[in-house]
Scaffold this motif. Sequence first.
Motif, PDB file in Angstrom:
ATOM      1  N   VAL A  49       0.832  -1.240   0.075  1.00  0.00           N
ATOM      2  CA  VAL A  49      -0.033  -0.077  -0.080  1.00  0.00           C
ATOM      3  C   VAL A  49       0.934   1.218   0.162  1.00  0.00           C
ATOM      4  O   VAL A  49       0.748   2.291  -0.804  1.00  0.00           O
ATOM      5  N   GLY A  84      -7.611  -7.187  -1.025  1.00  0.00           N
ATOM      6  CA  GLY A  84      -7.061  -5.823  -0.629  1.00  0.00           C
ATOM      7  C   GLY A  84      -5.847  -5.903  -0.989  1.00  0.00           C
ATOM      8  O   GLY A  84      -4.668  -6.901  -1.089  1.00  0.00           O
ATOM      9  N   TYR A  92      -2.952  -4.494   8.340  1.00  0.00           N
ATOM     10  CA  TYR A  92      -3.935  -3.508   7.666  1.00  0.00           C
ATOM     11  C   TYR A  92      -4.152  -3.671   6.283  1.00  0.00           C
ATOM     12  O   TYR A  92      -3.088  -3.906   5.355  1.00  0.00           O
ATOM     13  N   GLU A  93      -5.139  -3.922   5.691  1.00  0.00           N
ATOM     14  CA  GLU A  93      -5.673  -4.119   4.343  1.00  0.00           C
ATOM     15  C   GLU A  93      -6.807  -3.445   3.935  1.00  0.00           C
ATOM     16  O   GLU A  93      -7.833  -3.047   4.618  1.00  0.00           O
ATOM     17  N   ALA A  94      -6.566  -2.555   2.665  1.00  0.00           N
ATOM     18  CA  ALA A  94      -7.470  -1.876   2.044  1.00  0.00           C
ATOM     19  C   ALA A  94      -8.072  -2.483   0.988  1.00  0.00           C
ATOM     20  O   ALA A  94      -7.308  -2.710   0.087  1.00  0.00           O
ATOM     21  N   TYR A 109     -13.076   2.852   0.312  1.00  0.00           N
ATOM     22  CA  TYR A 109     -12.502   1.701   0.544  1.00  0.00           C
ATOM     23  C   TYR A 109     -12.951   0.882   1.980  1.00  0.00           C
ATOM     24  O   TYR A 109     -13.613   1.554   2.610  1.00  0.00           O
ATOM     25  N   LEU A 111     -11.713  -1.206   5.044  1.00  0.00           N
ATOM     26  CA  LEU A 111     -10.518  -1.181   5.728  1.00  0.00           C
ATOM     27  C   LEU A 111     -10.646  -2.667   6.588  1.00  0.00           C
ATOM     28  O   LEU A 111     -11.539  -2.923   7.444  1.00  0.00           O
ATOM     29  N   GLU A 130      -9.815  12.565   4.421  1.00  0.00           N
ATOM     30  CA  GLU A 130     -10.576  11.271   4.670  1.00  0.00           C
ATOM     31  C   GLU A 130     -11.217  11.201   5.561  1.00  0.00           C
ATOM     32  O   GLU A 130     -11.477  11.941   6.585  1.00  0.00           O
TER      33      GLU A 130
END
Length: 182
Positions: A49, A84, A92-94, A109, A111, A130
């Motif tokens: 990311v 993701g 952490y994955e988006a 997204y 998360l 954001e």
Amino acid sequence: MEELGRRISRVLRRERERAGLTAAELARRAGVSKATVSQLESGTANPSVETLWAVATALGVPFSVFVDEPDDTPTLIRSGAADGIRAADATYEAVLLAAGAPHARSDLYLLRVEPDEPRSSLPHTVGTVEHVVLISGSALVGPADAPIELAPGDYLRYRGDAPHVFAALSAGTRAVLVSEVR
């Protein structure tokens, strides 16, 4: 659907050429090695990311241009079914759910975050804001120097063009994030 590595390769080359940058200049602006840019353009890299955000910021384009294929048909993404992009330094994955039109410059997204090292983000493109809605779990989110604890249902808006953080405080933390460039 185009394979993600090929899409990143094709879009990166197109956006770099539109910006009139050499691979070396893009690498310098993004703070990555020239080899990384070359590997991304050849489709042989597995970027994090952080790498894609740095390259997108250096090019002045939304992150989503690398991972989303525009399509006008209805889109359904079942919970847990979409892959993701994972962070290199945190759990952490988006998952990009929807990208805004190029002129709109906003992305949506999901998360998926677990307690671990906080996901610290460097500033994105100037004017980035954001918006986060916490779905489950609990987290510290927002400006790196003053994150705010969120519970399910809480909403937070903060500047994405300043250092910011997302730290899960409990297992199974999920959030919706909208990143927009104003």
